[in-house]
Scaffold this active site. Structure first.
Site, PDB file in Angstrom:
ATOM      1  N   LYS A 104      -3.928 -57.471   0.387  1.00 23.65           N
ATOM      2  CA  LYS A 104      -5.184 -57.762   1.088  1.00 23.65           C
ATOM      3  C   LYS A 104      -5.902 -59.000   0.571  1.00 23.65           C
ATOM      4  CE  LYS A 104      -6.370 -53.026   2.228  1.00 23.65           C
ATOM      5  NZ  LYS A 104      -7.324 -51.953   1.943  1.00 23.65           N
TER       6      LYS A 104
ATOM      7  N   ARG B 236       3.888 -51.181 -24.679  1.00 26.65           N
ATOM      8  CA  ARG B 236       2.567 -51.500 -25.254  1.00 26.65           C
ATOM      9  C   ARG B 236       2.549 -51.251 -26.759  1.00 26.65           C
ATOM     10  NH1 ARG B 236      -1.395 -49.839 -20.204  1.00 26.65           N
ATOM     11  NH2 ARG B 236      -1.588 -51.991 -19.538  1.00 26.65           N
TER      12      ARG B 236
HETATM   13  P1  AMP Z   1      -1.588 -55.982  -4.429  1.00 30.88           P
HETATM   14  O1  AMP Z   1      -1.825 -54.719  -5.207  1.00 30.88           O
HETATM   15  O2  AMP Z   1      -2.787 -56.449  -3.692  1.00 30.88           O
HETATM   16  O3  AMP Z   1      -0.956 -57.056  -5.273  1.00 30.88           O
HETATM   17  O4  AMP Z   1      -0.566 -55.606  -3.273  1.00 30.88           O
HETATM   18  C1  AMP Z   1       0.744 -55.224  -3.529  1.00 30.88           C
HETATM   19  C2  AMP Z   1       1.263 -54.469  -2.349  1.00 30.88           C
HETATM   20  O5  AMP Z   1       1.268 -55.312  -1.218  1.00 30.88           O
HETATM   21  C3  AMP Z   1       2.684 -54.000  -2.548  1.00 30.88           C
HETATM   22  O6  AMP Z   1       2.698 -52.600  -2.486  1.00 30.88           O
HETATM   23  C4  AMP Z   1       3.431 -54.607  -1.368  1.00 30.88           C
HETATM   24  O7  AMP Z   1       4.356 -53.714  -0.776  1.00 30.88           O
HETATM   25  C5  AMP Z   1       2.329 -54.901  -0.380  1.00 30.88           C
HETATM   26  N1  AMP Z   1       2.719 -55.947   0.563  1.00 30.88           N
HETATM   27  C6  AMP Z   1       3.043 -57.205   0.290  1.00 30.88           C
HETATM   28  N2  AMP Z   1       3.392 -57.868   1.414  1.00 30.88           N
HETATM   29  C7  AMP Z   1       3.271 -56.994   2.442  1.00 30.88           C
HETATM   30  C8  AMP Z   1       3.473 -57.095   3.840  1.00 30.88           C
HETATM   31  N3  AMP Z   1       3.875 -58.219   4.417  1.00 30.88           N
HETATM   32  N4  AMP Z   1       3.232 -55.991   4.591  1.00 30.88           N
HETATM   33  C9  AMP Z   1       2.829 -54.844   4.004  1.00 30.88           C
HETATM   34  N5  AMP Z   1       2.626 -54.697   2.691  1.00 30.88           N
HETATM   35  C10 AMP Z   1       2.835 -55.764   1.898  1.00 30.88           C
END
Ligand code: AMP
Length: 398
Positions: A198, A38
């Site tokens: 999610k 940064r």
């Molecule tokens: P986000 O912060 O919403 O972008 O989510 C990222 C997180 O989603 C990461 O820690 C990944 O390990 C998790 N993730 C992605 N795909 C899967 C999956 N199929 N099962 C469990 N966790 C997942």
């Protein structure tokens, strides 16, 4: 887009006191900066203003202190910045009041001064008018170079822009130009790749994107919710089953808007959520009851690659699988490498961002090969959601 914002090209900084809002929120361990990315990013703006004879007065927040707290002082960050700039950076123990005023009064043209953490005053996050006025007293011009804080309407990110002539710094300008190329005036067709855990945290983002892009690849844990909504058995996979109706509605809306949705057609399934646990590829009609989908499968990888081949512009947020656990990073890595190759070949404009996405692209070794990688986290996501960012709006040419 850059033309619709006041940039440093329009600012006469010589002999002026220039309040520059920067992002100094660097990771620290034991009083030492562990990643100076940064600081490197803001260096060009600081050097340019100083070399043009402006007095550079840096404003920034650090952490989430409740009042003054020595562990959130910007002093060690200012010292590290001096090393990167290879110039002295003076420090004032407060960002308003006597300490700040004295330090500013002592500056010569071309000097650089860093003021203490703006969040030591609760008025910063309240965008309190008296606090804005106290900051504004210190400068003649305001430059915002902190896109990453632009989704907040705080005193130093937004309030000051109404009190002083306001300009985008070079880092802010680069981010605005890159984002504009990706969604506002993109080369078509545009594809979005959205992954992550999610649906619920990315609902607004999905709704905004289906109205803007030609194709949307959905991967990661959130794809499981869509598969479940389509009646596919997903075993013990991470999913928000209560969001099935929402997922279905998104699919219908996408169809109505002419946005193709690319969901996984196969999956890598394991029985434990841990690295190197045995895993196999399964078709979607055969996901075992006790299994967990942890990555997209080989057929899905090919589909994602060919979807990327069909696109001239790519926007990416979120990993396609549980990428922190090997080998469940393979879908993300394969798609990232493919996007990087297409970009290097001049066939694709690629913009990616968000905390996990930056980590995933770094792990894939291609972070530097995309057209633009935004490290802005929350601000990048709000931009993907189509929300106006207060710290950007205040820089707009009226
Ligand atoms: P986000 O912060 O919403 O972008 O989510 C990222 C997180 O989603 C990461 O820690 C990944 O390990 C998790 N993730 C992605 N795909 C899967 C999956 N199929 N099962 C469990 N966790 C997942």
């Amino acid at each position: 887009m850059s033309e619709s914002f006041r940039t440093l090209d329009r600012a006469d900084v010589k002999g002026k006191r220039v309040l520059v809002r920067v992002d100094l929120n660097v990771p620290m361990d034991n009083g030492k900066v562990t990643d100076a990315t940064r600081l490197e990013r803001i260096a060009p703006t600081i050097i340019e203003i100083a070399d043009k004879g402006g007095k550079v007065i840096l404003l920034a927040h650090f952490g989430r202190p409740k009042g003054r707290d020595a562990k959130d002082s910007l002093k060690p960050v200012a010292q590290e910045l001096a090393l990167i700039l290879k110039r002295p950076v003076a420090f004032a123990e407060d960002c308003v009041g006597e300490a700040a005023e004295k330090a500013v009064a002592a500056m010569k043209d071309g000097d650089i001064l860093c003021l203490e953490n703006t969040r030591f005053h609760k008025e910063e996050e309240k965008n309190d008018p008296a606090f804005v006025a106290a900051l504004a007293k210190l400068g003649d011009i305001y430059v915002n170079d902190a896109f990453s804080a632009a989704h907040r309407a705080h005193a130093s990110t937004e309030g000051l822009g109404h009190k002083l002539p306001a300009y985008a710094g070079r880092t802010m300008q680069a981010e605005l130009v890159a984002l504009s190329k990706a969604l506002e005036a993109p080369r078509k067709p545009v594809i979005a790749v959205i992954g992550g855990a999610k649906v619920s945290t990315k609902l607004e983002l999905l709704e905004n994107l289906i109205a803007k892009v030609d194709a949307l690849v959905i991967g990661g844990g959130m794809a499981n919710t869509f598969l479940h909504a389509q009646g596919i058995t997903i075993g013990k996979s991470l999913a928000e089953k209560e969001m099935a109706a929402t997922a279905q509605r998104i699919l219908e809306k996408a169809e109505a808007k002419g946005c193709a949705i690319v969901l996984p057609v196969d999956a890598i399934v394991a029985f434990h959520f841990e690295a190197n646990t045995p895993s196999h590829a399964y078709g979607l009609d055969a996901i075992p009851d006790g299994g967990m989908i942890l990555d997209i499968g080989p057929l899905s990888i090919e589909r994602v690659k060919s979807a990327i081949d069909d696109a001239a512009t790519l926007v990416w947020n979120g990993p396609l699988g549980a990428f922190e656990l090997k080998p469940f990073d393979q879908g993300t890595v394969a798609a990232a490498k493919h996007a990087a190759e297409r970009t290097k070949a001049g066939l694709l404009v690629s913009v990616a961002g968000g905390g996990d996405t930056v980590a995933a692209l770094n792990a894939a070794g291609v972070a530097g090969d995309l057209t633009y990688l935004s490290t802005a986290g929350g601000a990048f996501l709000e931009w993907l959601e189509g929300k106006p960012l207060p710290g950007v709006e205040v820089l707009r040419v009226k």
